[in-house]
Design a protein around this motif. Structure first.
Motif, PDB file in Angstrom:
ATOM      1  N   ALA A 267      -3.714   9.513   5.630  1.00 38.56           N
ATOM      2  CA  ALA A 267      -4.744   9.133   4.651  1.00 38.56           C
ATOM      3  C   ALA A 267      -6.038   9.877   4.979  1.00 38.56           C
ATOM      4  O   ALA A 267      -6.337  10.141   6.144  1.00 38.56           O
ATOM      5  CB  ALA A 267      -4.980   7.627   4.726  1.00 38.56           C
TER       6      ALA A 267
ATOM      7  N   TYR B  46       1.801   4.948   0.881  1.00 38.81           N
ATOM      8  CA  TYR B  46       1.614   6.006   1.872  1.00 38.81           C
ATOM      9  C   TYR B  46       2.138   7.290   1.244  1.00 38.81           C
ATOM     10  O   TYR B  46       3.298   7.377   0.834  1.00 38.81           O
ATOM     11  CB  TYR B  46       2.382   5.652   3.157  1.00 38.81           C
ATOM     12  CG  TYR B  46       2.513   6.806   4.107  1.00 38.81           C
ATOM     13  CD1 TYR B  46       1.390   7.311   4.773  1.00 38.81           C
ATOM     14  CD2 TYR B  46       3.748   7.407   4.344  1.00 38.81           C
ATOM     15  CE1 TYR B  46       1.506   8.394   5.642  1.00 38.81           C
ATOM     16  CE2 TYR B  46       3.876   8.478   5.212  1.00 38.81           C
ATOM     17  CZ  TYR B  46       2.743   8.965   5.855  1.00 38.81           C
ATOM     18  OH  TYR B  46       2.857  10.039   6.694  1.00 38.81           O
TER      19      TYR B  46
ATOM     20  N   ARG C 176       4.192   0.449   1.694  1.00 36.72           N
ATOM     21  CA  ARG C 176       4.141  -0.440   2.860  1.00 36.72           C
ATOM     22  C   ARG C 176       3.806  -1.853   2.408  1.00 36.72           C
ATOM     23  O   ARG C 176       2.793  -2.072   1.751  1.00 36.72           O
ATOM     24  CB  ARG C 176       3.138   0.099   3.867  1.00 36.72           C
ATOM     25  CG  ARG C 176       3.668   1.429   4.379  1.00 36.72           C
ATOM     26  CD  ARG C 176       2.834   2.036   5.449  1.00 36.72           C
ATOM     27  NE  ARG C 176       3.549   3.176   6.014  1.00 36.72           N
ATOM     28  CZ  ARG C 176       2.978   4.156   6.686  1.00 36.72           C
ATOM     29  NH1 ARG C 176       1.685   4.144   6.896  1.00 36.72           N
ATOM     30  NH2 ARG C 176       3.702   5.150   7.168  1.00 36.72           N
TER      31      ARG C 176
ATOM     32  N   SER D  91       0.840  -1.197   0.000  1.00 34.64           N
ATOM     33  CA  SER D  91       0.000   0.000   0.000  1.00 34.64           C
ATOM     34  C   SER D  91       0.873   1.243   0.000  1.00 34.64           C
ATOM     35  O   SER D  91       1.955   1.275   0.588  1.00 34.64           O
ATOM     36  CB  SER D  91      -0.986  -0.012   1.167  1.00 34.64           C
ATOM     37  OG  SER D  91      -0.264  -0.096   2.355  1.00 34.64           O
TER      38      SER D  91
END
Ligand code: ATP
Length: 361
Positions: free
Chosen positions: A226, A221, A257, A219
């Motif tokens: 977020a 970042y 991540r 994912s």
């Protein structure tokens, strides 16, 4: 892009090399200290202007010589030929592209995208975000036009804002940079976000092919919380930025991540699996680049046999060979080339002399 011919003179331990690599997997065998890594370094230099071991300057010139040259003949995806070269003479390194001096190392990076898979590879999973950010940006740079310019603008604005924060300038002098920072930062973010979305399915497939079913997620970042936009994150962080003397939020803090199931990959998977995931990340970028831009990158793979067990090694090298990406893979012993891995060409290195080989024996 495909490397069709490589010529090397007086580079590290290689006096003179002339070789014609194949399009797929090129196996390079040879004993310790024979010159395998030096050969990969020569290719890396062509596509990056720098070595991957960090050796630089006159130390790259073969002992006893006064200059070195590395020249590569390339063919691009429209079948046009190009020549790139790197040479060092009287304390100066020069980059050549199609018969002219190249303005900078960056011209080489654009011409011959190159990635290295070496024994430090697991750091991509294990280490802090810097390495993953560099990985991400390498891919975005080669796939998303406009990324580099946005990134340059962002860096410039960030430098100025940080300088104002450091010298304790008044609030107006700090936020004067925010508009440019947010505009350029949002462009950088959009390019990265789009890239990760297309990369993830390719990566998952490669990991599954090599390790089997594996619950891997990657994912992105952005560099701020977020659900918040960059501009609000800057406003919210202003007090903290003034106290610390630098800007906290922004694309310079982005990360990829990597998780397996609900755990961070580095806390959960074995060292061997970290290496496979890292190698798969690089291969996924190469595959995506071919699919999206029709540009073939080159993969250099140093000493992976020493690092991976038979099963992962075979599955990974098979996957690399099948991908069609041109790769150069070193092996201490031809016996370490797994059965079932199709080599486009094989070369043997002995005391800095490189010879083409017709079979594994
Ligand atoms: N400028 C130089 N001039 C001459 N020899 C050099 C130079 N730089 C490095 N060497 C030597 O080149 C040799 C080959 O190094 P290289 O790293 O290419 O070997 P290798 O085949 O990859 O070995 P290994 O399998 O052990 O990693 C080393 O012994 C090194 O000391």
């Amino acid at each position: 892009m495909q490397l069709q011919r490589l010529r090397v003179r007086d580079f590290r331990c290689l006096p003179q090399v002339g070789m014609a690599p194949a399009p797929g997997l090129n196996a390079i065998t040879g004993d310790n200290a024979s010159g395998k890594t030096s050969l990969l370094e020569a290719i890396h230099l062509l596509g990056n202007g720098q070595t991957f071991t960090g050796v630089a300057g006159d130390r790259l010139i073969r002992e006893g010589a006064s200059t070195f040259t590395v020249v590569g003949d390339l063919i691009d995806d429209r079948r046009n030929s190009h020549r790139i070269g790197v040479g060092r003479q009287t304390g100066e390194t020069r980059f050549r592209l199609d018969g002219r001096d190249a303005p900078s190392r960056l011209a080489l990076v654009e011409q011959l995208p190159i990635q290295i898979i070496d024994p430090n590879l697991h750091r991509l999973v294990e280490a802090g975000p810097d390495q993953r950010r560099r990985y991400l940006d390498w891919g975005v740079f080669h796939v998303e036009h406009g990324f580099f310019e946005a990134w340059r603008r962002y860096r410039r604005a960030l430098r100025q804002r940080n300088a104002a924060l450091r010298r304790g300038a008044d609030l107006a002098s700090v936020v004067a940079w925010d508009r440019e920072l947010v505009e350029a930062g949002n462009s950088v973010d959009a390019c990265r976000r789009g890239y990760v979305d297309t990369l993830l399915p390719v990566l998952k497939q490669i990991v599954t092919d090599v390790i089997g079913e594996f619950e891997l997620t990657l994912s992105y970042y952005a560099g701020w919380a977020a659900g918040e936009d960059f501009s609000s994150a800057l406003i919210r962080g202003l007090d903290g930025d003034q106290r610390a003397g630098f800007t906290h939020a922004g694309p310079h803090r982005a990360d990829l991540r990597i998780r397996v199931g609900h755990s961070r990959a580095r806390d959960w998977v074995s060292r061997g699996q970290q290496k496979v995931i890292s190698a798969a990340m690089l291969l996924a970028q190469a595959v995506l680049m071919m699919e999206r831009r029709g540009v073939q990158p080159v993969l250099l793979i140093d000493d992976i046999a020493a690092e991976l067990g038979e099963a992962y090694r075979r599955a990974l090298l098979k996957r690399i060979a099948e991908s069609g990406v041109q790769s150069f893979v070193t092996f201490l012993d031809p016996g370490l080339i797994p059965d079932g891995v199709v080599c486009g060409a094989m070369f043997h290195v002995e005391h800095g002399v490189v010879q083409a080989r017709s079979e594994r024996g």
